[in-house]
Design a protein around this motif. Structure first.
Motif, PDB file in Angstrom:
ATOM      1  N   PRO A  70       0.715  -1.327   0.101  1.00 29.09           N
ATOM      2  CA  PRO A  70      -0.131   0.261  -0.193  1.00 29.09           C
ATOM      3  C   PRO A  70       0.842   1.184  -0.082  1.00 29.09           C
ATOM      4  CG  PRO A  70       0.004  -1.053   2.216  1.00 29.09           C
ATOM      5  CD  PRO A  70       0.724  -1.863   1.305  1.00 29.09           C
ATOM      6  N   ASP A  71       2.000   1.314   0.517  1.00 27.44           N
ATOM      7  CA  ASP A  71       2.857   2.635   0.717  1.00 27.44           C
ATOM      8  C   ASP A  71       4.283   2.097   0.538  1.00 27.44           C
ATOM      9  OD1 ASP A  71       3.609   1.851   3.288  1.00 27.44           O
ATOM     10  OD2 ASP A  71       1.741   2.692   3.826  1.00 27.44           O
ATOM     11  N   PRO A  95       2.971   6.661  -5.104  1.00 28.95           N
ATOM     12  CA  PRO A  95       2.255   5.055  -5.929  1.00 28.95           C
ATOM     13  C   PRO A  95       2.066   5.702  -7.243  1.00 28.95           C
ATOM     14  CG  PRO A  95       0.390   6.579  -4.920  1.00 28.95           C
ATOM     15  CD  PRO A  95       1.973   7.230  -4.433  1.00 28.95           C
ATOM     16  N   ARG A 125      -1.246   3.116  -7.683  1.00 30.47           N
ATOM     17  CA  ARG A 125      -1.931   4.338  -7.229  1.00 30.47           C
ATOM     18  C   ARG A 125      -3.676   4.058  -7.238  1.00 30.47           C
ATOM     19  NH1 ARG A 125      -0.932   9.690  -7.757  1.00 30.47           N
ATOM     20  NH2 ARG A 125       1.203   8.984  -8.653  1.00 30.47           N
ATOM     21  N   GLN A 130      -5.543   0.446  -3.874  1.00 32.53           N
ATOM     22  CA  GLN A 130      -5.313   0.947  -2.432  1.00 32.53           C
ATOM     23  C   GLN A 130      -5.791   0.431  -1.353  1.00 32.53           C
ATOM     24  OE1 GLN A 130      -3.010   3.163  -0.718  1.00 32.53           O
ATOM     25  NE2 GLN A 130      -1.549   3.007  -2.661  1.00 32.53           N
TER      26      GLN A 130
END
Ligand code: TXA
Ligand code: MG
Length: 334
Positions: A70-71, A95, A125, A130
């Motif tokens: 996710p990041d 992202p 992204r 996400q």
């Protein structure tokens, strides 16, 4: 029958996302949209689920999967070595449509990386990707959700048609905005090596990462540095002929003869070249718009039962590199 759940691309329904995360947690396969193409997701830490991804796609076990996080922090935690170059690239391009190949941590199963000591990491992204990653709480291994060597899907319906009952749930959020796969950049060695062109121009990558080597390998049947660089890839079932405008007279003749023999001809054209075609698709003149449209157009022509697809070559300019690469692979003779 596969379950196809429609979700809003910008703000997906949380209940639908949580349900998809539950399917993944239970070892199931979920196809989901990313900004590039749809992915066929499995819990990256669940070996049995990862094996199901390979069998659903008919993908050879030597071709590693990309792991999605996710990041940046979650991704960096999957790297045994997170270099300054990786960090800088992640800061600028995540992202987004960039995959970084780095040395992997032990916890990522060898099945995911096809036994390689490295792993491809990507922070997508797309809001649905996400939301799914956040709800799941584990990294998601996901190749493009198409049968091996086929055209990648850019809608939920493409996934449904290509993989059907081999996937437990499809999250459908409509067309992927970028339309072709991420750039794959190997930053595990001294010099970064671009293994697959994406829509981020090489110049922008090298502005951040320094000089890049571009890997131009990929011979069918020979395990390449990036197995997805196989010569024939991203190909529809029809024969594809890529031609330059200078060849249009020759192509016109060949098309006329093929039609006389009863062939159904489709084409992706940027202008009218006077070629006789049953299913013509007018393509955008802008590289990003072309990329966004390309796979959907190939899926349409396959569905229309075309035996031959004629594609007008696109400009030989930096912004068109990724599109040219995919056209080359789609038209390679098997
Ligand atoms: O845009 C994308 O990257 C999409 C979405 C779903 O994220 N995914 C995708 O995955 O295109 P796939 O599996 O179709 O392509 C991944 C490519 C393959 O060419 C694979 O060989 C390469 O990345 N790759 C993955 N891990 C690698 C590694 N450790 N070393 C070298 N190449 C790797
Ligand atoms: Mg693929």
């Amino acid at each position: 029958m596969v379950r196809l759940v429609r979700v809003d691309a910008a703000s997906p329904d949380q209940a639908a996302i949580d349900e998809a995360a539950r399917v993944l947690r239970a070892g199931g396969l979920v196809a989901f949209p990313t900004e590039t193409v749809y992915g066929l997701g499995a819990n990256a830490l669940d070996v049995a689920a990862v094996r199901r991804v390979f069998s659903a796609k008919g993908r050879p076990a030597f071709n590693p999967l990309i792991v999605h996080a996710p990041d940046r922090n979650a991704a960096a935690a999957l790297a045994a070595e997170w270099t300054q170059t990786a960090e800088r690239l992640a800061q600028v391009f995540w992202p987004g449509p960039l995959t970084l190949v780095v040395r992997k941590v032990e916890t990522i199963p060898d099945e995911v990386t096809a036994g390689l000591p490295t792993v491809g990491l990507r922070v997508p992204r797309h809001p649905v990707a996400q939301a799914l990653l956040r709800s799941a709480g584990f990294p998601i291994a996901a190749p493009s959700a198409n049968p091996f060597t086929g055209v990648s899907p850019t809608t939920g319906e493409h996934v449904e048609r290509g993989l059907g009952g081999r996937v437990d749930l499809v999250l459908d959020a409509g067309p992927s905005p970028v339309g072709i796969e991420s750039a794959v950049l190997d930053v595990s060695g001294e010099v970064p090596v671009l293994l697959r062109h994406g829509t981020i121009p090489n110049e922008e990558l090298s502005a951040v990462a320094g000089d890049l080597a571009v890997f131009e390998g990929g011979i069918e049947g020979v395990p390449a540095r990036s197995p997805g660089m196989l010569h024939r890839h991203y190909a529809p079932s029809a024969r594809v002929r890529l031609f330059s405008p200078e060849q249009s007279q020759e192509v016109r003749r060949a098309a006329t003869q093929a039609r006389e023999r009863g062939a159904r001809i489709g084409a992706l054209l940027m202008r009218d070249l006077g070629v006789p075609v049953d299913v013509p698709i007018a393509m955008p003149h802008d590289a990003s718009a072309y990329a966004q449209r390309l796979y959907a157009a190939l899926h349409e022509l396959d569905r229309a039962g075309c035996d031959l697809i004629l594609i007008e070559q696109v400009p030989d300019a930096p912004g068109w590199r990724a599109v040219r690469d995919r056209l080359q692979r789609a038209s390679a003779v098997p």
